[in-house]
Each structure stands twice: as C-alpha cells, then as structure tokens.
Design an enzyme around this catalytic site. Structure first.
Site, PDB file in Angstrom:
ATOM      1  N   HIS A  81      17.344  31.390 -34.435  1.00 41.22           N
ATOM      2  CA  HIS A  81      17.174  32.542 -35.339  1.00 41.22           C
ATOM      3  C   HIS A  81      18.498  32.919 -36.023  1.00 41.22           C
ATOM      4  O   HIS A  81      18.794  34.101 -36.226  1.00 41.22           O
ATOM      5  CB  HIS A  81      16.645  33.770 -34.590  1.00 41.22           C
ATOM      6  N   ASN A 154       7.561  37.231 -33.024  1.00 45.33           N
ATOM      7  CA  ASN A 154       7.522  36.205 -34.067  1.00 45.33           C
ATOM      8  C   ASN A 154       6.336  36.447 -34.988  1.00 45.33           C
ATOM      9  O   ASN A 154       5.491  37.294 -34.696  1.00 45.33           O
ATOM     10  CB  ASN A 154       7.371  34.811 -33.439  1.00 45.33           C
ATOM     11  N   HIS A 345      16.857  42.301 -27.455  1.00 47.99           N
ATOM     12  CA  HIS A 345      16.651  41.776 -26.096  1.00 47.99           C
ATOM     13  C   HIS A 345      15.271  42.219 -25.595  1.00 47.99           C
ATOM     14  O   HIS A 345      15.012  43.433 -25.529  1.00 47.99           O
ATOM     15  CB  HIS A 345      17.748  42.347 -25.189  1.00 47.99           C
ATOM     16  N   TYR A 368      18.891  36.516 -23.382  1.00 49.42           N
ATOM     17  CA  TYR A 368      19.436  37.229 -24.546  1.00 49.42           C
ATOM     18  C   TYR A 368      20.815  37.844 -24.279  1.00 49.42           C
ATOM     19  O   TYR A 368      21.750  37.673 -25.053  1.00 49.42           O
ATOM     20  CB  TYR A 368      18.428  38.274 -25.059  1.00 49.42           C
TER      21      TYR A 368
HETATM   22  C1  HEM Z   1      12.203  31.077 -22.966  1.00 45.50           C
HETATM   23  C2  HEM Z   1      11.953  31.320 -24.211  1.00 45.50           C
HETATM   24  C3  HEM Z   1      12.999  31.884 -25.131  1.00 45.50           C
HETATM   25  C4  HEM Z   1      14.345  31.941 -24.994  1.00 45.50           C
HETATM   26  C5  HEM Z   1      15.165  31.446 -23.833  1.00 45.50           C
HETATM   27  C6  HEM Z   1      14.867  32.573 -26.176  1.00 45.50           C
HETATM   28  C7  HEM Z   1      16.193  32.765 -26.427  1.00 45.50           C
HETATM   29  C8  HEM Z   1      16.710  33.325 -27.553  1.00 45.50           C
HETATM   30  C9  HEM Z   1      18.092  33.441 -27.861  1.00 45.50           C
HETATM   31  C10 HEM Z   1      19.205  32.945 -26.986  1.00 45.50           C
HETATM   32  C11 HEM Z   1      18.205  34.074 -29.043  1.00 45.50           C
HETATM   33  C12 HEM Z   1      19.478  34.434 -29.778  1.00 45.50           C
HETATM   34  C13 HEM Z   1      19.773  35.875 -29.490  1.00 45.50           C
HETATM   35  C14 HEM Z   1      21.075  36.349 -30.049  1.00 45.50           C
HETATM   36  O1  HEM Z   1      22.004  35.545 -30.243  1.00 45.50           O
HETATM   37  O2  HEM Z   1      21.175  37.573 -30.272  1.00 45.50           O
HETATM   38  C15 HEM Z   1      16.889  34.353 -29.486  1.00 45.50           C
HETATM   39  C16 HEM Z   1      16.592  35.017 -30.623  1.00 45.50           C
HETATM   40  C17 HEM Z   1      15.325  35.403 -30.925  1.00 45.50           C
HETATM   41  N1  HEM Z   1      14.175  35.114 -30.234  1.00 45.50           N
HETATM   42 FE1  HEM Z   1      14.012  34.062 -28.585  1.00 45.50          FE
HETATM   43  N2  HEM Z   1      13.841  32.909 -26.988  1.00 45.50           N
HETATM   44  C18 HEM Z   1      12.684  32.500 -26.376  1.00 45.50           C
HETATM   45  C19 HEM Z   1      11.424  32.658 -26.832  1.00 45.50           C
HETATM   46  C20 HEM Z   1      11.115  33.489 -27.827  1.00 45.50           C
HETATM   47  C21 HEM Z   1       9.801  33.933 -28.134  1.00 45.50           C
HETATM   48  C22 HEM Z   1       8.528  33.546 -27.372  1.00 45.50           C
HETATM   49  C23 HEM Z   1       9.913  34.784 -29.171  1.00 45.50           C
HETATM   50  C24 HEM Z   1       8.839  35.557 -29.833  1.00 45.50           C
HETATM   51  C25 HEM Z   1       8.023  36.295 -29.128  1.00 45.50           C
HETATM   52  C26 HEM Z   1      11.304  34.866 -29.536  1.00 45.50           C
HETATM   53  C27 HEM Z   1      11.815  35.639 -30.549  1.00 45.50           C
HETATM   54  C28 HEM Z   1      13.136  35.691 -30.893  1.00 45.50           C
HETATM   55  C29 HEM Z   1      13.637  36.388 -32.034  1.00 45.50           C
HETATM   56  C30 HEM Z   1      12.818  37.179 -33.039  1.00 45.50           C
HETATM   57  C31 HEM Z   1      15.003  36.205 -32.060  1.00 45.50           C
HETATM   58  C32 HEM Z   1      15.957  36.708 -33.122  1.00 45.50           C
HETATM   59  C33 HEM Z   1      16.383  38.109 -32.824  1.00 45.50           C
HETATM   60  C34 HEM Z   1      17.291  38.585 -33.942  1.00 45.50           C
HETATM   61  O3  HEM Z   1      16.766  38.789 -35.054  1.00 45.50           O
HETATM   62  O4  HEM Z   1      18.485  38.743 -33.701  1.00 45.50           O
HETATM   63  N3  HEM Z   1      12.013  34.076 -28.690  1.00 45.50           N
HETATM   64  N4  HEM Z   1      15.969  33.879 -28.575  1.00 45.50           N
END
Ligand code: HEM
Length: 733
Positions: A81, A154, A345, A368
């Site tokens: 993202h 999402n 988070h 997160y």
């Molecule tokens: C085990 C599954 C997942 C892991 C380990 C994971 C991990 C991460 C990580 C490390 C980030 C970066 C956060 C940052 O640098 O601030 C991120 C961002 C994000 N994740 Fe996940 N994610 C997972 C699944 C999902 C799922 C299922 C969704 C939706 C429901 C999702 C939605 C998002 C969104 C929207 C962001 C961006 C947030 C922003 O705009 O800063 N992720 N995710």
C-alpha cells in the site's frame, strides 16, 4: 503537549481533528527565511568560501544544516500500500447502535467524529500508476473521544490467504520479481500466478481482482470492506459478529482495462487528482457505513466459516444495514506530514468493538506496529500530529527517538504512590477497555480448520453473479495476465484450477491462450500444506451453497441515477456554436457534472456569435479516457477544423469503444458521420423508435433543441457505460 480535554469544535459539540492539527501548521507568508534554530538567513544563494573562487568552508553551518536535512528527506515507503491519497472528513451515525455496541462514536447522531481516510493501491511503489489492476486499500482512522479507531479495509471483501503466516509469501510473489525488479505494480507475471496456482484458497480473491472491481473509476466510486469478521459488544457485554461495509453514494463504477492502461500514460495520478479535485470543488465524497450482524449463537449457521477471510456473507443471507455516513471535506495541507506519516493499525480499537480469532486478522495485529517502527523511525510515531488521538493520552511509556511529550513528575511506573496512583486504570464503566471473554479451548497446533477448506464455491458464486459484460472483462483479464506468464506450466495449472471454479470460464480463458483445459494437474490442487500433512486430506472440499447467485456482487446493479461529478468533454474549435455550448454546460452543471472544453490548442476560442470560450485542455493534454462522456456541438467552422485533427476522431472513437455516452448537435453530427462511427453505426440506425438514439448511449441531436439533447445525454451518462456497444469492437482506437 499533554492535553487533558478533548478537542472540540467551537460551534458544535463535536470533536475536531482539523483544529487539533492547527498548532502544527506552518505558513511562511510574510516571514523571513531562517535556519532550523530560528536564525534569520541573509544569503541563501552562495556557500561560505575562502574567496569567491575558493574552496567551501566546513564552518558553513547553514549549508550543512540545509544539505543534511535534504539528504535525510526520504523514509522507507510502506511495504504494501505504498501509493495512496488521503483526505479529512467526518462520520455521523444515523441512529444509536446501543443495542449492539457501546462504541461512543456509534451512539449519537448529533456527533460528528473526525476521520482521516487513506486510499491506496497494494502492489506498486509510491510512484506507481493509480490505474494498476490491483486491490485498493480503504483505511479509515476515526478520532473518537475514546481513542483512535482504525478500520483498515480494502475495496474487495475477501483476501488471498487465510493465515497471516503466508502474507510475506503472497507479497513477495506479487511484487516485482527480485532478480530484475519487473514488472512494477502489476500481478501479470510468473511469480504471482505460480504462487496462487499452488494456493487454491486465493481463488475467490483472484476472481475479484480479475474483475473490473480492480479498476475503479475513482476512489469515490468504490466500495470498502473490513474483510474480517469483527465483534460488536454492547454495554451488557453481549456480542454480535459484524462485517463492515462502505457503500459509495455515487455507486460502484469502474473503467475498462484498455482505458486503465491509457490513463496510466496520460495521468498516472488519475485517482489521486480526482479525489483532490472533487474536494476542492466542494463535491464531497460520501459513503454509507454498513454492517452485517450475526448473533453469536449463529456462528456455525453458515456453509463457510465466519473466521475465514476468503469468504463473504452474501448480502442476500444477511442484509447490509446502513448505519451512518462518511463525508470527506478537506484535503491535507501537506502530503508527507499527513498522508505519508499516517499509521493505521487494525489493532486500534475502542470499547464496543473487538476482534475474532480469524487467523489473518490475528497476524495483522502484530504486523502494523512492527512495520511502522521502522517506517516511521521509532516508537513515538503516535505523537506525529496526524496520528495523535483527540482523546487524552496518559501512560508510563517514556523516551525513545523523537519524543515530543514532556512528561512531568517523578513517576513513570504503575502501581505508584508517589504520583497518587496516577495515571490510573479505568473501570469498564469509565471506558476502560476489556476484551470480550471469548471461550478458547484447544490444543497447541499449527493447523488449518477443515471449515476453511472450501476454496471454489464462493469464487463460483462471484462468477455466476456477474453480468455478461463483467464476465467478458474477467475472461479478458485472465487472458491478459496469464498471457504475460512466461512459463507454460503455470498457465496450464491456472487454467486447470479455473475449471474447478467454472468450466465455461476455463474454456474461454484456454481459448484466449491458445490451449486446452487440462483434464489432470501435475500436482495436487493445494500445495500450501505442511511437510508432514496428509496432502489428500488437505485438498479443497466443495460445500453446497445456499444461493447460486448474488445480485449484490454485480456492479450492473449499482446506483445509476445521477451524473454528479462526472467529467464531460466538449470538443470544440474556433467558430463553435457557443450558444449550444453554454446551454449544454448549464444543463450538465445543473445535474452536477463538470464540462470541460477540449480544443486543438490551448487559450480561448472565438464562438460563432463572437463570444470568447475558455479552453480547458488541448487535444494534446487530454484524451477521452480522462472523461466520462463527450459532446460535439455544432458550428460549421469548428467542425471543419476538428475534422482536420486526427486526435479529434480518435477522441470520439475511443469514447465509443469504451462505451461512453456521446452526443452531437447541429454540424457536430458531421464529425461523427465522418468518423468510423458514422460508417459503422450512425449510418446503420438500429435504434428503432427514438430518433435521438441511433445507438445505445449515442445521441444524435441534429437540429433538435440542445436542451432536449442534454436531457437524453444526462440519462445516458448516468448509465455509466453502454456495454451493448462492446460487441462492435471493430472501432479503431
Ligand atoms: C496477514 C495479513 C496482512 C498483513 C500482515 C498486512 C500487513 C500490512 C502492512 C505491513 C502494511 C503497511 C503498514 C504501514 O507501513 O503503515 C499494510 C498496509 C495496509 N493493509 Fe495490510 N496486511 C494484511 C492484510 C490486509 C488485509 C486483509 C487488509 C484489508 C482488510 C489490509 C489492508 C491494508 C491497508 C488498507 C493498508 C494501508 C494502510 C494505509 O493507508 O496506510 N491488509 N498491511
């Protein structure tokens, strides 16, 4: 910086994050240039030297400070993202949800809770295109009086994997390949399809990503989903399972893949610009917040497991109850400070909301903060203005890089007597968070519940719920993506797996790839199994579905009753019928759309009546893909000039090919007649009854009143696209 009272709007009894940020805003108007120490700078043009032509001196503290800061301007981008755009706004609940949740921000319809919302793509780097075929992030930070609540969702309601331990594998597979770092922000390459072809649990999400859902027309026209099942907890401690939805007021609309690729070339910031511009124009994006609630006793009432993030609860089984509205009404002041530094988070929750044991969600709860520690450089990123809650914050956490809070007093531990026991724990009735006392009983195992083993039924439900044009687009998407795969075995395996979703889909994709559907795969369907597992036992197990078709899953059934914020191109040159232009512009503006003049050059045009018409874009700076519809007004000279422009013909051809509404009045009809469309469609009227509509979505006004044409045009634009025209794919564009 310790703050003991909530930031409240001065006029309303509402929390106010925008004012909270005020103390950090900087405005240089009328100010002198200074160093970071506040020293006024006299010469910012030259380094300090030993003589005008001599070497620079180490003593030059201003140069060193300026250059050092510049050298450190970049921080790591998000691991996923990375590319996003965000806006401020507020959320209001329609009526109290007290029977289900005690969350304070869901109690009082009079309260506006401030929010900051970031939309993103998942795969591409920060500089990647907005129009990649990809999932979109939809992350909402609610600054509630009980602390920040983050709904990190999402635009697709399911996920690729069921267990968080597979997330690094998934992301490594979909990111650019490590040996040559290609392709950027795209899933159309070997490693992604290799991985998903061995992990059939991803198939439901793969179907969504191959659909037009992965190509939104704008952030403002896409749905959002919390994906996991969460819990609502009321004041009596009773729980309900809950799935969260965001429903865009303007409906769910997408672009075509051909368009997406061209938009990426013409304006790779298309979504970011659209969000920014809509807010600047006062067209505030809105979503209704929806919940699907399930009683605890019905946890096992479904043919799938509520804890499995690869499954939806079909809306036909549990309707989405709309409980409030999100409105975005302010752009950030500074992209880096706000959009880049915001840290969402899924673990940021408030009393009244709780987790389930969904193994994907459980893993996210770790990931997160862990990643933000490195991305934002230390443990104090909650103090960055955009991340600070408006609720008071007191605890015994201390020190660390970039600490800003100046904690007073002797005490930084609990229990204490020296600080009078403060800050003290809060009883539940005082807002102290208590976890839902879910009964957990089990062996310590690395395992996947068998209730997670049905990988194809909901993928098939999605396919069966699509309209014919949507199905066609999915077939084309699979053909494109698998067509980019270089290792033939991966293609073969994928087509073999698609046959488990739907035979016709597999056949059509196989045909596009010039192959046949394999009858047998070289490996078991599911290769994501432990080393000592009984592989046979771990293979997908279809479960009979209660419904075969879910209208809610098709964008064909979305809102199509307005043209608010739609962008309409008016093709014009000198001599244009400016009266027609202004009538059409007024009609479109009254319906909420925005019309822009596109002409062979920039500057202004001289209309037929001598009036000056401001030009918004030249044919060089904007193609039809940046618009929702095209109008060609009359004015013989204007049309003659346009006929001399290949780009003008291309503009209407392309708009036709992408099934957009097209209208022409007066001599404007001649441009269409002289184009390929004239030969292919207008010359063969097939519309029957309404002479204004020779082809679906094409309005040939001729001598009709521009007002009447506008009324038909508006109806046609509201349809978003006229897919029946897609069959006439011979239009060159
Ligand atoms: C085990 C599954 C997942 C892991 C380990 C994971 C991990 C991460 C990580 C490390 C980030 C970066 C956060 C940052 O640098 O601030 C991120 C961002 C994000 N994740 Fe996940 N994610 C997972 C699944 C999902 C799922 C299922 C969704 C939706 C429901 C999702 C939605 C998002 C969104 C929207 C962001 C961006 C947030 C922003 O705009 O800063 N992720 N995710």
């Amino acid at each position: 910086m310790a703050r003991d009272k909530h930031k409240r709007d001065t006029n309303h009894n509402n929390l106010n994050k925008v004012d909270d940020l005020e103390q950090f805003r900087e405005d240089s108007a009328g100010q002198h240039l200074t160093t970071n120490q506040g020293l006024r700078i006299n010469d910012d043009q030259n380094t300090l030297k030993a003589g005008a032509r001599g070497p620079s001196l180490l003593e030059d503290f201003h140069f060193r400070e300026k250059m050092t800061h510049f050298d450190h301007e970049r921080i790591p981008e998000r691991i996923v993202h990375a590319r996003g755009a965000a806006a401020h706004g507020y959320f209001q609940v329609y009526e109290s949800l007290a029977p289900y949740t005690k969350a304070k921000f869901l109690q009082d319809p009079a309260v506006k809770t401030p929010v900051f919302v970031r939309f993103s793509t998942v795969v591409g780097s920060r500089g990647a295109t907005d129009l990649a075929r990809d999932v979109r992030g939809f992350a909402v930070k609610f600054y509630t009086e009980e602390g920040n609540y983050d709904l990190v969702g999402n635009n697709i309601p399911v996920f690729f994997i069921q267990d968080a331990v597979k997330f690094p594998d998934l992301v490594h597979a979909i990111k650019p390949e490590p040996h040559h770092e290609m392709p950027q922000g795209a899933s159309a390459h070997d490693t992604f399809w290799d991985f998903v072809s061995l992990m059939p649990e991803s198939m439901h999400m793969v179907m969504w990503v191959m659909s037009d859902r992965a190509l939104p027309r704008s952030f403002r026209m896409m749905e959002g989903f919390g994906v996991h099942t969460f819990r609502f907890i009321n004041a009596q401690g009773q729980a309900h399972f809950v799935k969260f939805h965001w429903k865009p007021v303007l409906g769910v609309h997408s672009v075509l893949w051909d368009e997406a690729q061209k938009i990426s070339g013409q304006d790779s910031d298309f979504h970011r610009r659209d969000l920014w511009q809509a807010i600047e124009n006062g067209d505030y994006p809105e979503w209704e917040f929806g919940v699907q609630m399930v009683e605890e006793k019905d946890e096992h009432a479904f043919d799938f497991d509520l804890l499995d993030a690869t499954k939806i609860i079909p809306e036909e089984l549990v309707p989405v109850r709309r409980i409030g509205k999100l409105t975005l009404n302010r752009n950030p002041d500074n992209f880096f400070a706000e959009t880049e530094q915001v840290a969402f988070h899924p673990g940021h929750i408030v009393p009244g909301i709780d987790f389930t044991t969904d193994p994907l969600l459980q893993g996210r709860l770790f990931s997160y903060t862990d990643t933000q520690l490195i991305r934002l450089g230390g443990p104090n990123f909650h103090e960055i203005p955009i991340n600070r809650p408006v609720a008071p914050l007191h605890n015994h956490q201390r020190d660390g890089y970039m600490r800003q809070m100046i904690n007073r007093g002797q005490v930084s531990y609990e229990p204490n007597s020296l600080g009078g026991g403060c800050p003290m724990q809060a009883k539940a009735e005082m807002g102290g968070f208590t976890s839902y006392a879910e009964r957990i009983d089990g062996h310590k195992v690395r395992a996947r519940s068998e209730s997670f083993f049905d990988h194809f039924s909901q993928a098939a439900l999605f396919w069966n719920s699509q309209s014919d044009p949507e199905k066609d687009h999915m077939v084309q998407a699979f053909c494109f993506e698998l067509g980019k795969v270089e290792v033939p075995d991966i293609r073969t395996r994928m087509v073999g797996i698609l046959a488990h979703v739907d035979g016709t889909l597999a056949q059509r994709v196989a045909q596009g790839l010039g192959m046949t559907v394999p009858t047998k795969l070289d490996k078991p369907l599911n290769m994501g199994v432990p080393a000592d597992a009984d592989v046979e036992r771990m293979q997908p197990k279809p479960v009979k579905q209660p419904i075969g078709h879910s209208p809610a899953l098709s964008m064909a059934n979305t809102v199509k009753d307005n043209i608010k914020t739609r962008q309409v191109a008016i093709l014009a040159a000198d001599g244009v019928d400016d009266a027609a232009v202004s009538t059409m512009k007024q009609a479109l503006a009254a319906a909420g759309a925005r019309a822009k003049i596109v002409a062979p050059r920039l500057g202004s045009l001289k209309g037929a009546t001598g009036a000056e018409v401001h030009i918004d874009f030249s044919l060089l700076t904007a193609g039809s893909v940046l618009f929702d519809a095209v109008y060609v007004p009359g004015g013989e000279r204007s049309v003659e000039l346009l006929k001399g422009e290949g780009k003008a013909f291309h503009f209407v051809h392309e708009a036709y090919k992408h099934c957009k509404a097209i209208a022409a009045t007066g001599a404007g009809v001649e441009l269409l007649r002289a184009s390929h469309l004239g030969r292919k469609t207008i010359a063969e009227p097939n519309a029957g009854e309404n002479p204004l509509l020779p082809d679906e979505g094409v309005i040939i006004g001729g001598d009709a009143r521009v007002d009447d044409v506008a009324a038909e045009f508006i109806k046609a634009i509201a349809q978003h696209r006229h897919w029946s025209r897609e069959m006439k794919d011979t239009v060159p564009a």
